[in-house]
Scaffold this motif. Structure first.
Motif, mmCIF file in Angstrom:
data_model
loop_
_atom_site.group_PDB
_atom_site.id
_atom_site.type_symbol
_atom_site.label_atom_id
_atom_site.label_comp_id
_atom_site.label_asym_id
_atom_site.label_seq_id
_atom_site.Cartn_x
_atom_site.Cartn_y
_atom_site.Cartn_z
ATOM 1 N N ASP A 7 0.818 -1.225 0.000
ATOM 2 C CA ASP A 7 0.000 0.000 0.000
ATOM 3 C C ASP A 7 0.848 1.270 0.000
ATOM 4 O O ASP A 7 0.532 2.240 0.678
ATOM 5 C CB ASP A 7 -0.958 0.014 1.201
ATOM 6 C CG ASP A 7 -1.905 -1.163 1.197
ATOM 7 O OD1 ASP A 7 -2.278 -1.593 0.085
ATOM 8 O OD2 ASP A 7 -2.267 -1.645 2.282
ATOM 9 N N ASN A 8 1.958 1.251 -0.720
ATOM 10 C CA ASN A 8 2.880 2.401 -0.812
ATOM 11 C C ASN A 8 3.355 2.879 0.555
ATOM 12 O O ASN A 8 3.635 4.057 0.744
ATOM 13 C CB ASN A 8 2.234 3.556 -1.573
ATOM 14 C CG ASN A 8 2.151 3.271 -3.056
ATOM 15 O OD1 ASN A 8 2.959 2.512 -3.589
ATOM 16 N ND2 ASN A 8 1.171 3.854 -3.713
ATOM 17 N N ASN A 9 3.438 1.987 1.536
ATOM 18 C CA ASN A 9 3.889 2.331 2.876
ATOM 19 C C ASN A 9 5.397 2.110 2.948
ATOM 20 O O ASN A 9 5.877 1.083 3.426
ATOM 21 C CB ASN A 9 3.151 1.481 3.916
ATOM 22 C CG ASN A 9 3.322 2.027 5.310
ATOM 23 O OD1 ASN A 9 4.178 2.884 5.558
ATOM 24 N ND2 ASN A 9 2.519 1.543 6.225
ATOM 25 N N GLU A 11 7.639 3.835 4.690
ATOM 26 C CA GLU A 11 8.207 3.962 6.039
ATOM 27 C C GLU A 11 8.220 2.609 6.750
ATOM 28 O O GLU A 11 9.206 2.237 7.382
ATOM 29 C CB GLU A 11 7.409 4.974 6.870
ATOM 30 C CG GLU A 11 7.610 6.423 6.457
ATOM 31 C CD GLU A 11 6.770 6.810 5.253
ATOM 32 O OE1 GLU A 11 5.780 6.097 4.961
ATOM 33 O OE2 GLU A 11 7.115 7.815 4.602
ATOM 34 N N GLN A 12 7.124 1.870 6.627
ATOM 35 C CA GLN A 12 7.065 0.557 7.266
ATOM 36 C C GLN A 12 8.068 -0.395 6.619
ATOM 37 O O GLN A 12 8.727 -1.170 7.309
ATOM 38 C CB GLN A 12 5.656 -0.023 7.171
ATOM 39 C CG GLN A 12 5.527 -1.362 7.872
ATOM 40 C CD GLN A 12 4.134 -1.951 7.719
ATOM 41 O OE1 GLN A 12 3.318 -1.443 6.971
ATOM 42 N NE2 GLN A 12 3.877 -3.026 8.447
#
Length: 93
Positions: A7-9, A11-12
């Protein structure tokens, strides 16, 4: 080493990558390679690491044999904002 971005995350995904690199010892090795290490210093460091590994293995074996008490259980981490780390799915009947 591979990390999936969901989901384009980003940072995670970066956090996961850092954790994997930490476990693999990449940061420790980079720090060691930053400056030259004399052969005698390398030998002493490796000998100390071997001693620590042997002591840790011996301590774990004594805990399994019941000669030492088991380490205290760490509190379960939350998923952030006070939520549990893994949400239980409702049972379908």
């Amino acid at each position: 080493m591979q990390v999936l971005v969901r989901d384009n995350n980003v940072e995670q995904a970066l956090r996961v990558l850092k954790k994997k690199m930490q476990r693999e010892g990449v940061f420790r090795e980079m720090k060691q390679r930053k400056a030259y290490e004399k052969p005698s210093e390398k030998k002493n460091r490796e000998k100390g690491e071997a001693i620590r590994r042997a002591r840790k293995a011996q301590r774990k074996q004594m805990q399994r044999d019941g000669l030492l008490p088991a380490p205290k259980a760490k509190p379960r981490p939350t998923g952030g904002r006070g939520r549990p780390a893994v949400a239980a799915a409702p049972a379908a009947r």
